[in-house]
Design a protein around this motif. Structure first.
Motif, PDB file in Angstrom:
ATOM      1  N   ALA A 451      38.967  30.888 -41.410  1.00 15.97           N
ATOM      2  CA  ALA A 451      37.579  30.394 -41.445  1.00 15.97           C
ATOM      3  C   ALA A 451      37.497  28.917 -41.826  1.00 15.97           C
ATOM      4  O   ALA A 451      36.849  28.122 -41.135  1.00 15.97           O
ATOM      5  N   ASP A 452      38.159  28.543 -42.921  1.00 16.21           N
ATOM      6  CA  ASP A 452      38.038  27.146 -43.385  1.00 16.21           C
ATOM      7  C   ASP A 452      38.573  26.164 -42.351  1.00 16.21           C
ATOM      8  O   ASP A 452      37.960  25.115 -42.100  1.00 16.21           O
ATOM      9  N   ALA A 453      39.690  26.522 -41.749  1.00 19.21           N
ATOM     10  CA  ALA A 453      40.285  25.628 -40.742  1.00 19.21           C
ATOM     11  C   ALA A 453      39.346  25.476 -39.544  1.00 19.21           C
ATOM     12  O   ALA A 453      39.176  24.374 -39.003  1.00 19.21           O
ATOM     13  N   ARG A 454      38.730  26.581 -39.145  1.00 18.15           N
ATOM     14  CA  ARG A 454      37.799  26.527 -38.008  1.00 18.15           C
ATOM     15  C   ARG A 454      36.614  25.605 -38.311  1.00 18.15           C
ATOM     16  O   ARG A 454      36.186  24.823 -37.465  1.00 18.15           O
ATOM     17  N   ILE A 455      36.090  25.740 -39.510  1.00 17.55           N
ATOM     18  CA  ILE A 455      34.912  24.934 -39.877  1.00 17.55           C
ATOM     19  C   ILE A 455      35.291  23.451 -39.909  1.00 17.55           C
ATOM     20  O   ILE A 455      34.579  22.602 -39.371  1.00 17.55           O
ATOM     21  N   LYS A 456      36.432  23.161 -40.514  1.00 19.38           N
ATOM     22  CA  LYS A 456      36.888  21.773 -40.614  1.00 19.38           C
ATOM     23  C   LYS A 456      37.081  21.165 -39.210  1.00 19.38           C
ATOM     24  O   LYS A 456      36.646  20.045 -38.920  1.00 19.38           O
ATOM     25  N   LYS A 457      37.697  21.965 -38.360  1.00 20.93           N
ATOM     26  CA  LYS A 457      37.952  21.501 -36.989  1.00 20.93           C
ATOM     27  C   LYS A 457      36.619  21.230 -36.257  1.00 20.93           C
ATOM     28  O   LYS A 457      36.459  20.214 -35.578  1.00 20.93           O
ATOM     29  N   ALA A 458      35.673  22.150 -36.433  1.00 21.01           N
ATOM     30  CA  ALA A 458      34.381  22.000 -35.743  1.00 21.01           C
ATOM     31  C   ALA A 458      33.631  20.764 -36.224  1.00 21.01           C
ATOM     32  O   ALA A 458      33.021  20.053 -35.423  1.00 21.01           O
ATOM     33  N   VAL A 459      33.660  20.511 -37.524  1.00 22.60           N
ATOM     34  CA  VAL A 459      32.968  19.323 -38.050  1.00 22.60           C
ATOM     35  C   VAL A 459      33.540  18.069 -37.384  1.00 22.60           C
ATOM     36  O   VAL A 459      32.792  17.184 -36.955  1.00 22.60           O
ATOM     37  N   ALA A 460      34.860  18.029 -37.254  1.00 21.26           N
ATOM     38  CA  ALA A 460      35.495  16.858 -36.637  1.00 21.26           C
ATOM     39  C   ALA A 460      35.193  16.783 -35.134  1.00 21.26           C
ATOM     40  O   ALA A 460      34.903  15.711 -34.603  1.00 21.26           O
ATOM     41  N   GLU A 461      35.246  17.922 -34.462  1.00 15.18           N
ATOM     42  CA  GLU A 461      35.096  17.901 -32.997  1.00 15.18           C
ATOM     43  C   GLU A 461      33.650  17.814 -32.513  1.00 15.18           C
ATOM     44  O   GLU A 461      33.367  17.219 -31.483  1.00 15.18           O
ATOM     45  N   THR A 462      32.735  18.451 -33.246  1.00 19.19           N
ATOM     46  CA  THR A 462      31.342  18.495 -32.763  1.00 19.19           C
ATOM     47  C   THR A 462      30.503  17.347 -33.298  1.00 19.19           C
ATOM     48  O   THR A 462      29.481  17.001 -32.716  1.00 19.19           O
ATOM     49  N   GLY A 463      30.919  16.809 -34.441  1.00 22.38           N
ATOM     50  CA  GLY A 463      30.097  15.769 -35.077  1.00 22.38           C
ATOM     51  C   GLY A 463      28.934  16.363 -35.849  1.00 22.38           C
ATOM     52  O   GLY A 463      28.036  15.643 -36.278  1.00 22.38           O
ATOM     53  N   ILE A 464      28.925  17.675 -36.026  1.00 19.40           N
ATOM     54  CA  ILE A 464      27.845  18.345 -36.779  1.00 19.40           C
ATOM     55  C   ILE A 464      28.335  18.625 -38.199  1.00 19.40           C
ATOM     56  O   ILE A 464      29.477  19.053 -38.395  1.00 19.40           O
ATOM     57  N   SER A 465      27.462  18.416 -39.154  1.00 14.72           N
ATOM     58  CA  SER A 465      27.873  18.595 -40.549  1.00 14.72           C
ATOM     59  C   SER A 465      28.093  20.070 -40.882  1.00 14.72           C
ATOM     60  O   SER A 465      27.512  20.958 -40.228  1.00 14.72           O
ATOM     61  N   GLU A 466      28.887  20.313 -41.903  1.00 12.71           N
ATOM     62  CA  GLU A 466      29.127  21.701 -42.331  1.00 12.71           C
ATOM     63  C   GLU A 466      27.817  22.342 -42.799  1.00 12.71           C
ATOM     64  O   GLU A 466      27.579  23.528 -42.589  1.00 12.71           O
ATOM     65  N   ALA A 467      26.954  21.518 -43.400  1.00 10.94           N
ATOM     66  CA  ALA A 467      25.671  22.046 -43.886  1.00 10.94           C
ATOM     67  C   ALA A 467      24.835  22.586 -42.725  1.00 10.94           C
ATOM     68  O   ALA A 467      24.237  23.672 -42.816  1.00 10.94           O
ATOM     69  N   ASP A 468      24.791  21.841 -41.613  1.00 14.03           N
ATOM     70  CA  ASP A 468      24.002  22.300 -40.459  1.00 14.03           C
ATOM     71  C   ASP A 468      24.636  23.526 -39.796  1.00 14.03           C
ATOM     72  O   ASP A 468      23.937  24.434 -39.337  1.00 14.03           O
ATOM     73  N   LEU A 469      25.970  23.535 -39.740  1.00 18.57           N
ATOM     74  CA  LEU A 469      26.652  24.709 -39.177  1.00 18.57           C
ATOM     75  C   LEU A 469      26.319  25.938 -40.020  1.00 18.57           C
ATOM     76  O   LEU A 469      26.044  27.027 -39.493  1.00 18.57           O
ATOM     77  N   THR A 470      26.326  25.759 -41.316  1.00 18.83           N
ATOM     78  CA  THR A 470      26.045  26.878 -42.230  1.00 18.83           C
ATOM     79  C   THR A 470      24.603  27.352 -42.058  1.00 18.83           C
ATOM     80  O   THR A 470      24.327  28.553 -42.011  1.00 18.83           O
ATOM     81  N   LYS A 471      23.700  26.386 -41.927  1.00 19.51           N
ATOM     82  CA  LYS A 471      22.283  26.737 -41.761  1.00 19.51           C
ATOM     83  C   LYS A 471      22.083  27.587 -40.497  1.00 19.51           C
ATOM     84  O   LYS A 471      21.407  28.625 -40.517  1.00 19.51           O
TER      85      LYS A 471
END
Ligand code: FES
Length: 657
Positions: A451-471
């Motif tokens: 999970a953590d690796a996926r989130i980190k990767k997505a933040v870098a690749e999508t340009g979307i913050s972890e806060a918005d992904l979580t929301k």
């Protein structure tokens, strides 16, 4: 069921039914004006008053729910007197000099109600105000002088289109229908769907192109299916003298319930492209009119000797697409047989359906979804009537998460808009799954370990913050009835693993479970799904073919296709209208448009319906299917494809019904 008595007749109807609807279901007509079966009861005009035993005064039947043992009278002398008075007031309040009105003579519900009550005049002195007539709109005019303030138009704008452009301004006798803050209709937020015009009971809202063309009784009404997009709205084609006078939404339509969009209602009857009416062949570098014999012989001779690449429009019927595939793929063994959409809206979905047959659900689920994740779909532009369902539900409190790299009209109304970098959707979806798993919000576990690796990767690749992904993840996971809708922004990536990720997300949050399949792709044109089921979805990349045959029908032609086709040594175009494509063709075969042919269509959620022929084609124009059959005949081939078999050769992503 509840038992009531109307005019001495015993009637049963379900709880919650109004007296007016219960009466109608038993064949008893109560006069009405503001009521409309697709709109919320309003109770404004009072024409539908009835007497109910035990009630002191007559009461509006359109807003009165039935209750056990109710005894109702609809035609007493007192009621008739009251109705006449109500109508007299209405006729006196505004300019209803009927002979000058385009709906006078059978199409006006106010006039018809007056005839029913045997009115010959109105005893009250008219005392009307002069209202301006708004003719600023391209498709209809608003004449408040003819308005009876029934508010059907206001309710249709809000409840059918979810648009809220129309409202009532001023008070009392000065009340009038206005657009937005009383600005000209043509400059307002009107989305030009025409729902307001279709429900207007008088001549207050009139269709500019069909006004004064004919009374409804002189029009032939042909029930059919709109071929504007994959929503597949049910329509009524109103025809006179072999001419489509106007298009109306079919109130009985299972997809649209009477609603239509600008494209389906108005563009189809206001098509200003130049019609092709005779076969053309290039001679000395110029297209010249020729006979069908000459044109077809030239094409068949060429195709008999050379390799052919073939493309068909996905606006063509399933019957035509099946014959097209049969001719070029089975009989001529062409390597490149595809559709104009090249599978962009369907190929990845169809691939995933090979292992998950029928994984997609129904459009109707949008009506009850409380949270919708919409990704890569500018639904208000590409599939407007589906967009109406979004907007209606948004007004009822639905949460919308809109994911699209580009600005879309859904951004204004979405609870959360995410703008990922183009092509990073997969990473984003995997991150949403990861957040949901991490926060233990899964209804069905996906056993996510990274999970953590996926989130980190997505933040870098999508340009979307972890806060918005979580929301976004929390909104979707907390929904009672979640739904995922995706469009071309997703399918154009031709990546079935992205579809799989979306499907897994749907399973994880309970959008897909034993009871529901709340995941749906929008597809593209009216018969995208038929083309996909027939496998007409490979990219159009010619590989040395000497002939290109494009059955474009009445479809629009993209610049990209024109450029690709320009490279073909010999180009045959089967089309209804002149275009940049026909300009560069060696042979042009003129064919019928949507209203001049019949055939079956499968819409985005699997409904198979037949579009009917409403008018005859011009004399020298042939049916799309007939042209293919005739070509085959001249090549001594017999087309024997069965379209119903052809669409069942592959597993379908939607249940066909
Ligand atoms: Fe019932 Fe108008 S139809 S009040």
């Amino acid at each position: 069921m509840i038992e009531i008595t109307i005019n001495g007749k015993k009637i049963s109807a379900p709880k919650g039914t109004t007296v007016l609807r219960a009466a109608e279901s038993a064949g008893i007509q109560i006069p009405k004006l503001c009521d409309h079966k697709e709109l919320t009861p309003y109770g404004g005009c009072r024409l539908c008053i009835v007497e109910v035993k035990g009630m002191r005064v007559p009461i509006a039947s359109c807003t009165l729910p039935i209750s056990e043992g109710m005894e109702i009278e609809t035609e007493t002398e007192a009621l008739k007197k009251s109705r006449k008075f109500i109508l007299s007031m209405l006729f006196s309040e505004r300019n209803h000099f009927c002979p000058f009105c385009q709906v006078s003579g059978g199409d006006c519900e106010l006039q018809n109600a007056a005839y029913r009550e045997e009115m010959t005049h109105w005893p009250i002195q008219p005392g009307w105000n002069d209202f301006p007539v708004d003719t600023s709109h391209p498709y209809f005019a608003l004449d408040n002088n003819r308005c009876i303030l029934c508010r059907r138009c206001v309710r249709a704008c809000a409840e059918m289109a979810g648009n809220f452009t129309l409202s009532v301004a001023e008070r009392g006798a000065k009340s009038m229908i206005v657009a937005d803050t009383d600005i000209p209709l043509g400059e307002s937020t009107c989305i030009k769907c025409g729902s307001c015009v279709q429900v207007c009971p008088t001549g207050a809202l009139i269709d500019r192109t069909s006004a004064y063309q004919s009374h409804d009784k002189n029009l032939q009404e042909i029930k059919s299916v709109c071929v504007g997009c994959s929503v597949g709205c049910s329509i009524k084609i109103m025809v006179r003298d072999n001419r489509v006078v106007r298009i109306e939404g079919d109130w009985d339509g299972s997809v649209n319930h009477g609603a239509m969009c600008e494209h389906g209602r108005y563009h189809t009857t206001n098509d200003n492209r130049v019609r092709l009416t005779t076969p053309l062949m290039k001679k000395n570098g110029k297209l010249e009119p020729v006979s069908w014999d000459e044109a077809l012989n030239a094409v068949q001779e060429k195709m008999a000797k050379e390799s052919v690449a073939a493309l068909a429009s996905t606006r063509l019927s399933a019957e035509t697409l099946a014959a097209f595939k049969d001719l070029f793929e089975s009989k001529l063994h062409s390597k490149l047989v595809t559709s104009i959409e090249e599978g962009v809206p369907t190929a990845a979905v169809a691939k995933f359906a090979e292992t998950h047959e029928g994984f997609e659900g129904k459009l109707d689920a949008l009506k009850t979804a409380d949270t919708v994740l919409c990704i890569g779909a500018n639904v208000n532009r590409s599939h407007m009537v589906a967009g109406f369902l979004f907007k209606r539900n948004l007004n009822a409190g639905m949460n919308l998460i809109n994911i699209d790299p580009d600005e879309t009209t859904l951004d204004e109304v979405a609870r959360l808009s995410l703008k990922p970098k183009a092509g990073s959707d997969h990473s984003l979806i995997l991150a949403l799954q990861a957040v949901i798993a991490k926060e233990e919000l899964e209804r069905k576990s996906l056993n996510i370990k990274d999970a953590d690796a996926r989130i980190k990767k997505a933040v870098a690749e999508t340009g979307i913050s972890e806060a918005d992904l979580t929301k976004a993840a929390r909104m979707l996971a907390h929904a009672v009835s979640p739904m995922i809708v995706f469009g071309k922004g997703v399918t154009a990536q031709r990546d079935e693993t992205l579809i799989e990720a979306l499907y897994q997300l749907a399973v994880q949050v309970g959008a897909v479970d034993d009871e529901r399949n709340n995941i749906l792709s929008l597809k593209g044109e009216s018969n995208s799904q038929s083309a996909a089921l027939m496998g007409l979805e490979q990219p159009f990349n010619p590989n040395g073919e000497k002939v290109t045959y494009i059955a474009v029908g009445d479809d629009y032609v993209a610049k990209k296709l024109v450029e690709k086709a320009a490279k073909s040594p010999y180009l045959v175009v089967q089309a209804s209208y002149e275009s940049k494509l026909t300009e560069q063709a060696d042979v042009v075969l003129p064919v019928s448009i949507w209203a001049e042919q019949e055939g079956h269509y499968i819409n985005l959620d699997g409904r198979m319906r037949k579009a009917e022929k409403a008018i005859n084609a011009p004399e020298n124009v042939r049916d799309n299917l007939d042209v293919l059959t005739e070509l085959a005949k001249r090549m001594k081939l017999t087309l024997d494809a069965d379209w119903e078999k052809a669409i069942r050769e592959r597993r379908s992503s939607v249940a066909l019904n």
